[in-house]
Write a protein that holds these residues in place. Sequence first.
Motif, PDB file in Angstrom:
ATOM      1  N   GLU A   1      -2.011 -17.120 113.976  1.00 22.16           N
ATOM      2  CA  GLU A   1      -1.607 -16.382 112.776  1.00 22.16           C
ATOM      3  C   GLU A   1      -2.607 -16.630 111.640  1.00 22.16           C
ATOM      4  N   TRP A   2      -2.988 -17.890 111.435  1.00 20.77           N
ATOM      5  CA  TRP A   2      -3.960 -18.201 110.384  1.00 20.77           C
ATOM      6  C   TRP A   2      -5.281 -17.473 110.644  1.00 20.77           C
ATOM      7  N   LEU A   3      -5.767 -17.546 111.880  1.00 24.51           N
ATOM      8  CA  LEU A   3      -7.039 -16.921 112.227  1.00 24.51           C
ATOM      9  C   LEU A   3      -7.011 -15.421 111.951  1.00 24.51           C
ATOM     10  N   LEU A   4      -5.930 -14.772 112.308  1.00 25.44           N
ATOM     11  CA  LEU A   4      -5.846 -13.316 112.189  1.00 25.44           C
ATOM     12  C   LEU A   4      -5.554 -12.836 110.769  1.00 25.44           C
ATOM     13  N   THR A   5      -5.046 -13.712 109.916  1.00 26.40           N
ATOM     14  CA  THR A   5      -4.704 -13.287 108.555  1.00 26.40           C
ATOM     15  C   THR A   5      -5.615 -13.885 107.480  1.00 26.40           C
ATOM     16  N   ASN A   6      -6.503 -14.809 107.852  1.00 21.39           N
ATOM     17  CA  ASN A   6      -7.384 -15.423 106.857  1.00 21.39           C
ATOM     18  C   ASN A   6      -8.237 -14.359 106.184  1.00 21.39           C
ATOM     19  N   ASN A   7      -8.276 -14.396 104.856  1.00 18.35           N
ATOM     20  CA  ASN A   7      -9.114 -13.434 104.133  1.00 18.35           C
ATOM     21  C   ASN A   7     -10.123 -14.112 103.205  1.00 18.35           C
ATOM     22  N   TRP A   8     -10.288 -15.419 103.330  1.00 20.27           N
ATOM     23  CA  TRP A   8     -11.329 -16.099 102.565  1.00 20.27           C
ATOM     24  C   TRP A   8     -12.677 -15.753 103.167  1.00 20.27           C
ATOM     25  N   PRO A   9     -13.696 -15.598 102.343  1.00 25.72           N
ATOM     26  CA  PRO A   9     -15.023 -15.288 102.875  1.00 25.72           C
ATOM     27  C   PRO A   9     -15.524 -16.390 103.801  1.00 25.72           C
ATOM     28  N   VAL A  10     -16.312 -15.972 104.788  1.00 23.78           N
ATOM     29  CA  VAL A  10     -16.881 -16.903 105.759  1.00 23.78           C
ATOM     30  C   VAL A  10     -18.397 -16.770 105.725  1.00 23.78           C
ATOM     31  N   GLU A  11     -19.066 -17.888 105.441  1.00 21.20           N
ATOM     32  CA  GLU A  11     -20.526 -17.938 105.516  1.00 21.20           C
ATOM     33  C   GLU A  11     -20.900 -18.432 106.900  1.00 21.20           C
ATOM     34  N   ARG A  12     -21.858 -17.776 107.510  1.00 22.15           N
ATOM     35  CA  ARG A  12     -22.294 -18.174 108.846  1.00 22.15           C
ATOM     36  C   ARG A  12     -23.303 -19.310 108.761  1.00 22.15           C
ATOM     37  N   VAL A  13     -23.123 -20.298 109.604  1.00 23.02           N
ATOM     38  CA  VAL A  13     -24.082 -21.389 109.726  1.00 23.02           C
ATOM     39  C   VAL A  13     -25.345 -20.798 110.349  1.00 23.02           C
ATOM     40  N   SER A  14     -26.475 -21.014 109.707  1.00 26.54           N
ATOM     41  CA  SER A  14     -27.746 -20.453 110.180  1.00 26.54           C
ATOM     42  C   SER A  14     -28.453 -21.434 111.115  1.00 26.54           C
ATOM     43  N   ALA A  15     -29.497 -20.950 111.761  1.00 28.12           N
ATOM     44  CA  ALA A  15     -30.322 -21.823 112.607  1.00 28.12           C
ATOM     45  C   ALA A  15     -30.926 -22.935 111.754  1.00 28.12           C
ATOM     46  N   HIS A  16     -31.315 -22.605 110.528  1.00 30.94           N
ATOM     47  CA  HIS A  16     -31.853 -23.623 109.615  1.00 30.94           C
ATOM     48  C   HIS A  16     -30.792 -24.686 109.325  1.00 30.94           C
ATOM     49  N   ASP A  17     -29.551 -24.261 109.079  1.00 25.73           N
ATOM     50  CA  ASP A  17     -28.459 -25.207 108.826  1.00 25.73           C
ATOM     51  C   ASP A  17     -28.258 -26.128 110.030  1.00 25.73           C
ATOM     52  N   GLU A  18     -28.367 -25.570 111.223  1.00 27.08           N
ATOM     53  CA  GLU A  18     -28.189 -26.388 112.422  1.00 27.08           C
ATOM     54  C   GLU A  18     -29.323 -27.397 112.576  1.00 27.08           C
ATOM     55  N   ARG A  19     -30.552 -26.996 112.255  1.00 31.21           N
ATOM     56  CA  ARG A  19     -31.669 -27.952 112.299  1.00 31.21           C
ATOM     57  C   ARG A  19     -31.446 -29.060 111.271  1.00 31.21           C
ATOM     58  N   GLU A  20     -30.984 -28.674 110.084  1.00 33.30           N
ATOM     59  CA  GLU A  20     -30.708 -29.659 109.036  1.00 33.30           C
ATOM     60  C   GLU A  20     -29.562 -30.579 109.461  1.00 33.30           C
ATOM     61  N   ALA A  21     -28.554 -30.039 110.136  1.00 35.59           N
ATOM     62  CA  ALA A  21     -27.427 -30.849 110.628  1.00 35.59           C
ATOM     63  C   ALA A  21     -27.924 -31.903 111.614  1.00 35.59           C
ATOM     64  N   ARG A  22     -28.833 -31.520 112.487  1.00 40.80           N
ATOM     65  CA  ARG A  22     -29.392 -32.490 113.437  1.00 40.80           C
ATOM     66  C   ARG A  22     -30.146 -33.594 112.700  1.00 40.80           C
TER      67      ARG A  22
END
Length: 134
Positions: A63-84
């Motif tokens: 229910e939460w997944l289907l009704t969530n209306n907060w904006p979602v920013e996608r994690v980028s490849a750069h973000d993943e490199r920084e996470a590592r």
Amino acid sequence: MRVLVDSSAIAALILRNDQRHTEAIKTLRYLTEKGAVLILSNFIVAETYNLIAARAYPAKAREWLLTNNWPVERVSAHDEREARRILEKYADKDFSYTDATSFALMARFSFDLAFTYDRHFIQYGLPTQENLKI
């Protein structure tokens, strides 16, 4: 004010039996009154769904997944490199991969704070709702 909302805060908001439910509701009201823009990452969406479903509430997670209306920013490849890089640098901490991508995303978009009950954000040195005078 731009606020990254973490899965721990979402679970506290949704699950009435969460020990921080009342505090989370109060914080959400405060942030809303202040005009905060509440944002998730796509990794946080996945983590939240799994967290709520794992607490024996699969229907609530859906229910939460289907009704969530907060904006979602996608994690980028750069973000993943920084996470590592973060996980390598902070090997003495038990940050999750989602935590590390959240830290990278917060830096990339200059978020003002994280709405979270995960101590890792504070360990990393990021401001959270605990810095607010609510």
